[in-house]
Write an enzyme that holds these catalytic residues in place. Structure first.
Site, PDB file in Angstrom:
ATOM      1  CG  ASP A 225      -1.764   1.204   1.369  1.00 33.67           C
ATOM      2  OD1 ASP A 225      -2.683   1.343   0.544  1.00 33.67           O
ATOM      3  OD2 ASP A 225      -1.523   2.020   2.275  1.00 33.67           O
ATOM      4  CD  GLU A 251      -2.255   2.550  -3.496  1.00 30.49           C
ATOM      5  OE1 GLU A 251      -3.339   3.124  -3.710  1.00 30.49           O
ATOM      6  OE2 GLU A 251      -1.717   2.484  -2.367  1.00 30.49           O
TER       7      GLU A 251
END
Length: 493
Positions: A225, A251
């Site tokens: 993330d 990400e």
């Protein structure tokens, strides 16, 4: 816990079903000669690559879904929500504000997580975890986390002290203001979230230990993330000690003219290509033929092997940058097109309905998330109420295409066709798909490389055969408006 190798689990899924064996026999004709290898279902696992993000599903619910739906449908892996201790609260984003790396969350306990991983492996499904390693909480006031750990904004007893965080000093509140400034993006705070100093070796080592703990429970990979908010070399240092077969998906949202770009991160593993989902929304809005070009523009796309692609995820369905379940049929057909193509590693999304972008999943009075429950007939035609589980991964068009992709494998894209609101493509001699985004039934004959014979539409009812004939290199097509049809060499009449 001893886990079978990923190769062993893939081999279990690749055992051809009886229907496929019968189909191969039929394609061989009466001569007894084996069919051309190019017309056989893929047997090397090259098409067994589809993942699904079960957003905010509990560990018990994921385990049941692996057994009952994901394994049988042919999904290769499942991405689950962050498992670490987090702040207390109802919104979905509480899971993305870590308090400690104890594997106790409102989705389940450490023991339930381990049991889920084992159950999914038994079903032939790998488990990947959403790993939040860029930051801790965004809370200014001291508090107590889900599992009882105390914390302050820059102090997490037993885990982090204030010196373990960035204090960028570049903006009045230390928050990111300008995405055109690399230093701000990677050392300032993302919406007040306490930003870890991932440039410090002891910080990276602690983060690696968290990931290694999960790998020790059998976890097969990670979504990193907010990877964009860490220097690529810092992410690399965190994941480098992991086994080579641990999947990494980072990400990194592509922004035009921004200094931090996805290409910087490919040395660490795969990277999410956000451009794909954004442009797919335009495809279904009125330019279906452009679906045949997604992934080809090197100026705005990662190389295919480096890219994870999606139609929507938990962030984009809320910020409106992509499609969402609210698009109904368009959302389903966009997913069909994603699974039909050969660009990137596809990730299907499955979440819950909401009318407030902050709304969390259904919870009991104590804040524990309730096990997901899909309706008896999930599909894009449904109108879920806020809090209902949408279960996009079970939609017939989506689940049918996962199996289709497993049959076609890495066969090349050929026999492409586009006219008006319809588009078609083949995958070698193994499969062919037609998507009709228009308002009228598509009736036509198209060139195809499928072997001669009668085929069943794999997107129709599982217990019925909607027959379509291939003759002299052409396929007869009748596709109702707002629908798709797909045929492969594992399901013939």
């Amino acid at each position: 816990m001893t886990r079978p190798s990923r190769r062993a689990r893939a081999a279990r899924w690749l055992t051809p079903p009886a229907a496929a064996v019968l189909a191969l026999t039929a394609l061989a004709g009466c001569t007894g000669e084996p069919p051309d290898p190019a017309t056989r279902p893929a047997a090397d696992g090259s098409g067994h690559d589809v993942g699904v993000q079960l957003f905010q599903w509990t560990w018990d619910a994921v385990a049941a879904e692996c057994t009952d739906e994901l394994g049988p449908a042919g999904y290769a892996w499942v991405l689950v929500s962050p498992p670490q201790e987090h702040v207390v609260g109802a919104p979905w984003w509480t899971a993305y504000q870590p308090v400690s790396y104890r594997l106790e969350s409102r989705l389940g306990t450490r023991e339930q997580l381990a049991a889920m991983v084992e159950t999914c492996h038994d079903a032939g499904v790998d488990v990947r975890v959403d790993a939040v390693i860029n930051h801790m909480t965004g809370q200014d006031e001291p508090g107590t986390g889900w599992a009882g750990s105390s914390y302050e904004h820059y102090r997490y007893p037993g885990t982090w002290e204030e010196d373990d965080f960035h204090h960028c000093g570049l903006t009045p509140a230390d928050d990111i203001v300008l995405y055109g400034d690399r230093e701000q993006v990677q050392t300032c705070e993302l919406v007040n979230l306490a930003d870890l100093d991932t440039g410090a070796s002891h910080v990276r080592e602690r983060l690696t230990a968290y990931l290694e703990d999960l790998v020790g429970l059998g976890v097969d990979g990670f979504r990193i993330d907010a990877a964009k908010h860490m220097a690529a070399q810092d992410v690399g240092a965190v994941v480098a000690p992991l086994d080579d077969d641990v999947a990494i998906m980072q990400e990194v949202i592509r922004g035009s003219a921004e200094p931090v770009q996805p290409e910087e991160y490919v040395a660490n593993g795969q990277v999410y290509e956000f451009t794909y989902g954004k442009e797919m929304a335009g495809v279904v809005a009125g330019s279906p033929g452009l679906a045949l070009e997604l992934g080809e523009a090197s100026a705005r796309y990662l190389p295919s092997d480096d890219a994870v692609v999606f139609v929507e995820n938990h962030d984009t369905e809320r910020n409106g940058s992509t499609l969402s379940y609210r698009a109904g049929t368009d959302d389903a057909l966009a997913t069909v097109l994603m699974l039909a193509g050969d660009y990137g590693t596809p990730q299907v999304y499955s979440g819950y309905a909401f009318d407030d972008v902050d709304a969390g999943p259904p919870q009991d009075d104590g804040g524990t998330v309730l096990d997901a429950s899909c309706s008896a007939d999930p599909g894009p035609q449904a109108t879920p109420a806020p809090g209902d589980w949408v279960c996009q991964h079970r939609w017939p068009q989506v689940a049918g295409m996962v199996g289709w992709r497993g049959v076609v494998g890495d066969a090349e894209v050929r026999d492409t066709w586009s006219e008006g609101d319809a588009v078609a493509l083949g995958r070698g001699q193994r499969g062919f798909v037609v998507v009709n985004l228009g308002d009228e039934t598509l009736t036509t004959t198209l060139p195809t490389s499928l072997p001669e014979g009668d085929y069943c539409d794999v997107l129709s009812a599982a217990d019925a055969c909607a027959r379509t004939t291939v003759h002299d290199g052409e396929i007869e097509v009748v596709v109702p408006p707002g629908s798709a049809a797909a045929w492969d060499v594992a399901r013939t009449d």
